[in-house]
Every structure is written in C-alpha cells, then in structure tokens.
Design a protein around this motif. Sequence first.
Motif, PDB file in Angstrom:
ATOM      1  N   ALA A  38      70.250  -7.133 -73.686  1.00  0.00           N
ATOM      2  CA  ALA A  38      70.726  -7.212 -75.074  1.00  0.00           C
ATOM      3  C   ALA A  38      71.092  -5.845 -75.647  1.00  0.00           C
ATOM      4  N   SER A  39      71.904  -5.827 -76.702  1.00  0.00           N
ATOM      5  CA  SER A  39      72.203  -4.604 -77.462  1.00  0.00           C
ATOM      6  C   SER A  39      71.636  -4.775 -78.865  1.00  0.00           C
ATOM      7  N   PRO A  40      70.691  -3.969 -79.302  1.00  0.00           N
ATOM      8  CA  PRO A  40      69.925  -3.000 -78.528  1.00  0.00           C
ATOM      9  C   PRO A  40      68.907  -3.710 -77.628  1.00  0.00           C
ATOM     10  N   PRO A  41      68.495  -3.043 -76.532  1.00  0.00           N
ATOM     11  CA  PRO A  41      67.584  -3.695 -75.601  1.00  0.00           C
ATOM     12  C   PRO A  41      66.208  -3.905 -76.235  1.00  0.00           C
ATOM     13  N   ALA A  42      65.499  -4.908 -75.727  1.00  0.00           N
ATOM     14  CA  ALA A  42      64.125  -5.132 -76.192  1.00  0.00           C
ATOM     15  C   ALA A  42      63.229  -3.999 -75.689  1.00  0.00           C
ATOM     16  N   THR A  43      62.028  -3.917 -76.223  1.00  0.00           N
ATOM     17  CA  THR A  43      61.137  -2.817 -75.866  1.00  0.00           C
ATOM     18  C   THR A  43      60.933  -2.704 -74.356  1.00  0.00           C
ATOM     19  N   ASP A  44      60.780  -3.851 -73.670  1.00  0.00           N
ATOM     20  CA  ASP A  44      60.578  -3.739 -72.218  1.00  0.00           C
ATOM     21  C   ASP A  44      61.889  -3.956 -71.440  1.00  0.00           C
ATOM     22  N   ASN A  45      62.989  -3.729 -72.097  1.00  0.00           N
ATOM     23  CA  ASN A  45      64.317  -3.635 -71.480  1.00  0.00           C
ATOM     24  C   ASN A  45      64.909  -4.946 -70.983  1.00  0.00           C
ATOM     25  N   PHE A  46      64.244  -5.605 -70.043  1.00  0.00           N
ATOM     26  CA  PHE A  46      64.830  -6.805 -69.442  1.00  0.00           C
ATOM     27  C   PHE A  46      63.852  -7.966 -69.592  1.00  0.00           C
ATOM     28  N   GLU A  47      64.406  -9.175 -69.828  1.00  0.00           N
ATOM     29  CA  GLU A  47      63.520 -10.338 -69.870  1.00  0.00           C
ATOM     30  C   GLU A  47      62.864 -10.508 -68.511  1.00  0.00           C
ATOM     31  N   THR A  48      63.694 -10.551 -67.466  1.00  0.00           N
ATOM     32  CA  THR A  48      63.146 -10.508 -66.109  1.00  0.00           C
ATOM     33  C   THR A  48      63.843  -9.373 -65.388  1.00  0.00           C
ATOM     34  N   ILE A  49      63.122  -8.688 -64.536  1.00  0.00           N
ATOM     35  CA  ILE A  49      63.706  -7.564 -63.802  1.00  0.00           C
ATOM     36  C   ILE A  49      64.827  -8.108 -62.903  1.00  0.00           C
ATOM     37  N   PRO A  50      66.024  -7.548 -63.033  1.00  0.00           N
ATOM     38  CA  PRO A  50      67.140  -8.070 -62.248  1.00  0.00           C
ATOM     39  C   PRO A  50      66.988  -7.757 -60.761  1.00  0.00           C
ATOM     40  N   THR A  51      67.580  -8.603 -59.923  1.00  0.00           N
ATOM     41  CA  THR A  51      67.643  -8.305 -58.496  1.00  0.00           C
ATOM     42  C   THR A  51      69.073  -7.864 -58.200  1.00  0.00           C
ATOM     43  N   VAL A  52      69.201  -6.718 -57.556  1.00  0.00           N
ATOM     44  CA  VAL A  52      70.521  -6.125 -57.360  1.00  0.00           C
ATOM     45  C   VAL A  52      71.049  -6.529 -55.985  1.00  0.00           C
ATOM     46  N   THR A  53      72.311  -6.992 -55.946  1.00  0.00           N
ATOM     47  CA  THR A  53      72.863  -7.432 -54.666  1.00  0.00           C
ATOM     48  C   THR A  53      74.082  -6.625 -54.253  1.00  0.00           C
ATOM     49  N   THR A  54      74.585  -5.792 -55.164  1.00  0.00           N
ATOM     50  CA  THR A  54      75.806  -5.063 -54.829  1.00  0.00           C
ATOM     51  C   THR A  54      75.860  -3.755 -55.614  1.00  0.00           C
ATOM     52  N   TRP A  55      76.823  -2.892 -55.286  1.00  0.00           N
ATOM     53  CA  TRP A  55      76.959  -1.678 -56.099  1.00  0.00           C
ATOM     54  C   TRP A  55      77.619  -2.038 -57.431  1.00  0.00           C
ATOM     55  N   PRO A  56      77.539  -1.141 -58.428  1.00  0.00           N
ATOM     56  CA  PRO A  56      77.991  -1.553 -59.755  1.00  0.00           C
ATOM     57  C   PRO A  56      79.457  -1.222 -60.060  1.00  0.00           C
ATOM     58  N   TYR A  57      80.282  -1.022 -59.045  1.00  0.00           N
ATOM     59  CA  TYR A  57      81.649  -0.562 -59.357  1.00  0.00           C
ATOM     60  C   TYR A  57      82.737  -1.518 -58.889  1.00  0.00           C
ATOM     61  N   GLY A  58      82.393  -2.813 -58.753  1.00  0.00           N
ATOM     62  CA  GLY A  58      83.398  -3.760 -58.257  1.00  0.00           C
ATOM     63  C   GLY A  58      84.393  -4.199 -59.317  1.00  0.00           C
ATOM     64  N   TYR A  59      85.002  -3.250 -59.992  1.00  0.00           N
ATOM     65  CA  TYR A  59      85.944  -3.611 -61.063  1.00  0.00           C
ATOM     66  C   TYR A  59      87.276  -4.067 -60.479  1.00  0.00           C
ATOM     67  N   GLY A  60      87.956  -4.898 -61.257  1.00  0.00           N
ATOM     68  CA  GLY A  60      89.336  -5.253 -60.913  1.00  0.00           C
ATOM     69  C   GLY A  60      89.436  -6.327 -59.860  1.00  0.00           C
ATOM     70  N   LYS A  61      88.287  -6.833 -59.389  1.00  0.00           N
ATOM     71  CA  LYS A  61      88.372  -7.893 -58.384  1.00  0.00           C
ATOM     72  C   LYS A  61      88.136  -9.235 -59.062  1.00  0.00           C
ATOM     73  N   LYS A  62      88.846 -10.242 -58.629  1.00  0.00           N
ATOM     74  CA  LYS A  62      88.709 -11.575 -59.242  1.00  0.00           C
ATOM     75  C   LYS A  62      87.287 -12.093 -59.053  1.00  0.00           C
ATOM     76  N   GLY A  63      86.784 -12.770 -60.081  1.00  0.00           N
ATOM     77  CA  GLY A  63      85.457 -13.368 -59.954  1.00  0.00           C
ATOM     78  C   GLY A  63      84.332 -12.416 -60.307  1.00  0.00           C
ATOM     79  N   ASP A  64      84.673 -11.156 -60.603  1.00  0.00           N
ATOM     80  CA  ASP A  64      83.632 -10.218 -60.997  1.00  0.00           C
ATOM     81  C   ASP A  64      83.241 -10.430 -62.447  1.00  0.00           C
ATOM     82  N   ALA A  65      81.970 -10.189 -62.717  1.00  0.00           N
ATOM     83  CA  ALA A  65      81.504 -10.351 -64.099  1.00  0.00           C
ATOM     84  C   ALA A  65      82.306  -9.475 -65.046  1.00  0.00           C
ATOM     85  N   GLY A  66      82.808  -8.371 -64.528  1.00  0.00           N
ATOM     86  CA  GLY A  66      83.512  -7.435 -65.392  1.00  0.00           C
ATOM     87  C   GLY A  66      84.908  -7.890 -65.792  1.00  0.00           C
ATOM     88  N   GLU A  67      85.465  -8.902 -65.108  1.00  0.00           N
ATOM     89  CA  GLU A  67      86.851  -9.292 -65.420  1.00  0.00           C
ATOM     90  C   GLU A  67      86.897 -10.532 -66.285  1.00  0.00           C
TER      91      GLU A  67
END
Length: 538
Positions: A509-538
């Motif tokens: 959230a913006s601003p984040p809660a005191t403990d940052n994340f509701e549940t700690i995320p699990t990371v599966t990829t690097w964070p720079y997959g911009y411009g590709k179809k199906g990415d959260a960023g597009e």
Amino acid sequence: MTERAAAVPLADRGYLTERGFRAWATTLDHKRIGVMYLFTTLFFFLVGGLFAIVIRLKLMTPGPGFISDHTYNVFFTIHGALMIFIFVIPAIPSSLGNFFIPLLIGARDVAFPRLNLFSYWLFVAGICVVFGSLLNPMDTGWTFYAPYSTRTAAAVTVLAFGLFMTGMSTILTGLNFVVTIHKLRAPGMTWYRMPLFIWAMYATSIINVLATPVIGITFLLLAAERLFGIGFFDPAKGGDPLLFQHFFWFYSHPVVYVMILPAMGIISEVIPVFARKPIFGYKAIAYSALAIAFISFLVWGHHMFVSGMSTVAGVIFSFLTFFVAVPTGIKIFNWIATLYKGSIHLDSPMLYALTFIFHFIIGGLTGMFLGALGTDVHVHDTYFLVGHFHYTIMGGTIMGLFAGLHYWFPKMTGRLLDELRAKLAWLFIIVGFNVTFFPMFILGYLGMPRRYAEYPPRFQTLHIVSTVGSWVLTIGIAIMFLNFLRCMRKGQPAPANPWRALTLEWQTASPPATDNFETIPTVTTWPYGYGKKGDAGE
Ligand code: HEM
Ligand SMILES: [Cu+2]
C-alpha cells in the motif's frame, strides 16, 4: 489549476497513522527513521545552500565585499562541511536507503532496528556538537588541512569530535544495511533478483564501514595533537602534514562514491520504469558498483599531485584513477542502452534521472582532466575543480536524490505530487544549475583560484553570470520544496503503484503499513521485465 481548500484525507495512513513527537522519536520503524533522516538532511541542505548564496553574492564584486575575507573563509568552510558531512553523505543512504531497502527486498524492517534508531540520534547529537563549534567557527575549508588545522585558534577539536559522532552513525548504518541485505531478503530473492538500488546500497555500505573509521581516527589524531601537543601532523612538533593528507583522502576519495553510488542506484530504478524496458546489462551495472567501491580505495593520491609526491607515485595514481572511469562508463552506457528505443515517459523522476546523466557525463569527463597528472597540475585548486565537483555532487548526486524523491513521494506520503509544479521547478533547476556552475570551468581554466574572497577584476563578468545562475537555481529549489510541503498534505491520494513499476515496494500500500507487507512476498523473477506482454507493469 484549482486549489483544493482542505487536505484530501487518506483512507489509510499506514505507517504514518500514529502521531506525536514521542511516537516518532522512539520509533523502531525503518520508514519513520528514514523520514526523520530525510527531514534532517534536507534541512541542512537548505542551511548549506544559504551559505552558498552569500558566498556567491560576495563574489559578484572583485574587491573587499559586504563580508570580511575571514568571514568568507568561515562561510565556505561551513558550506562545504555541512554539505558534505551532514547532507550529502547521509542524504540518500540514511533516508531513502533506510526507507526503501527493507521494502525493496521484501523485509519487515532492517536487521537491527534499535541500532538504527540509535544511529539516528547519534547523528543528531553529532550535529549539535558540530554547531557548538560555530561559537568559534573554523576557517580551514572542509578538508581540515594540517598543519594549519593543528594551530588555528578556531574550534577544530569540537568540530572534529562532532564529525566523529556523525561518522560513527554512518558506520553503524552501513553495518545494519550489509546485514539486512545478506539476511533479510524475501524468499526467492537471489542476489541477481535484487533491485539495482540494493546493489548500490550494498557497495556504499561496504565503503562506509571500511573507510569511515580512517577519518574517525584521523580526527582523533588531530584532536590529540591539538589537546596534548603530540606531533602527528605538525612538522614543528616532528609530525608530517602529508600524513594528514594521505589519511584524509584515503577516506575522502572512497567517500565521493558513497555520495554518487546511491544516486546511481536510484537512476537504475527510474530509467527502466520510465523507458518501459528491461534494464540493459543488469549484471554489469551490479558488478560495476562493487568495482567502483573496490577501485575507489586505490586512487586517493590524485588529490595530492601537487603536494610534492614523487613523479612515479603521481603517475601510478593517475593511471589507477583512469580505471574508475571504466565501471562508471559501463553504467552510463547501460542506462543509455536501456533508453534506446524505449517508450520514454518524461515524468518528473525521469527528467531528474536524465539530468543526472547529462550532468554526470560533464562531471565525470572533467574528472579525467583532474585525474591526469599533467593537466591537474595546472587546474588544481582552481574553479575548474569547484565546477567539477559541483557537477558530480550537485548535478549528479542531488539530481539522483531529487529523482528518488519524486519517484518515491507517492509511496512515502500516500499522495501524488503536482507534476506541473515539479516540472517547472526542474526547468529552473537545470537552467540555474548550469548557468551557476558552467562558468566555473572557464574561470578555473583562466586561473581563478578556489577559496579566494577577492580576485582580479577581469574575472568579474563570469562571476556575475554564476551568481545570477544561483538565484535561478534557488527559485527552482524553492518551488520544488514548496511542492513537496503542499502535496504532503493536500496532494491527491496515490494508488499503490502509480508508475506501474515491478519492484516490491510498489506491490504494497501507499503509504505502507508499519510492517510493510501483509504477507512477505515470494520472489520468482527479477524486477525489470518491463515492456513484455502479461507483465504486471503493462
Ligand atoms: C546551492 C548551490 C550551490 C552553490 C551556489 C555553491 C557555491 C559554491 C562556491 C562558489 C564554492 C567555492 C568557494 C571558494 O572556493 O571560494 C563552493 C564550495 C564548495 N561547495 Fe558548494 N555550492 C552549492 C551547492 C553545493 C552542494 C549541494 C554541495 C555538496 C553536497 C557543495 C559542496 C561544496 C564543497 C565541498 C565546497 C568546497 C569548500 C572548500 O573549499 O572547503 N556545494 N560552493
Ligand atoms: Cu578522488
């Protein structure tokens, strides 16, 4: 544009919910500590800036001015010491680093929250001692060169002690960050999935931990010499003034990378988001940060070419200095390659990021002239150098800081900035900055020495241009800060991810809660997959 009468309330104020002095002063939340650092350092940026304005006003006239020459010396010392030690060294690491390292690696806090709070208050205590020294202010320049600093009646010992404390705080913060990055990354966040800002902060923290003790000990030796008359640096007492310069620059050269690496980290985050392209050369950028940190320890002698060191030593230091250009060049090439054929969005963070690249190329290339033994002998201690380091620090680091502040403002405050005002401020800043500092290269080349209150009248025109530029710059910075202050209270509520970015801080959230994340995320990829179809960023 219509003014909104009242502040738009935020649905959820996250970590900002609890109010009051106590809640802030005793917080263990890395975000709040980051915000406190931010306010403290930015405040001293403005104070240091006021001194700069007075310095520039004095320099409009060649002869004696409205302040005495001694006061002039005191003012550029305060300006330099505040800007370097209290503002720019902690500015990005302790503020944005504290706020964003845990968020970017998917952690709930830094490794040692109590130590983090202690570091902040140690920093504040150090600043108080520094200000105590103003009762009898120092006039040695921020470099404290011995033997003058061992003899002057000014409060050198007090200032050195204050900076010892702020340095201690920097070391503790550095340790905290190194352990945090090693130990607290979210599941799945391998080293090569870390955002590049984290790589930059990692390299920075290593320099801070390894180099800062050297200046701390140097300050202690200086104090011992002044208090007990032990001859470390003063030849009259059997000391060696060059030893001071070696100690000082063994710290202060690596520390210029403490100033620039975090800004480079921010640029590496901003460019892919606003070019909508994966970062080009991820590993090269990551490793170049470590390479810069390593090489930075080998080149300190380039500050001492004219100190009487042997030509052989000079040639070696000059040669080594050019190696720093390699990892630095790698970063710049990779950012430009990321921009190439990108879908460029010129929002305010991107404008500042591009400004960083533009200024930093000028700052870096003029650094090559200073690193080359043959040319440095001519431009050493002239305005050429003053131009060079303002292009790298103010034109580079500070533009990186501004890029980061505009980029992360919605996350930190939960509100959007007014883009139009942000861009207007940027326009004043880029014009004002270049009008202020570009003439300094010419002045230096023509022979205008640094740290002189008076000068031959033939230099006056360029000095006037520079001073007028500083007014334009000041207007720009004022617009920017007013925009921050206004939008902190009255800006439109920000969504969680206004820039459609892929790094973890935007997935909460913006601003984040005191403990940052509701549940700690699990990371599966690097964070720079911009411009590709199906990415959260597009
Ligand atoms: C706000 C715009 C600024 C202006 C107009 C400005 C102006 C100046 C001038 C004219 C000098 C040379 C004084 C002399 O040698 O006689 C100077 C020195 C210096 N400035 Fe700035 N400056 C600005 C911002 C900054 C920033 C942001 C930093 C670093 C974060 C910085 C760091 C320094 C340092 C380290 C010195 C050297 C002081 C010394 O020689 O001991 N300045 N500045
Ligand atoms: Cu250096």
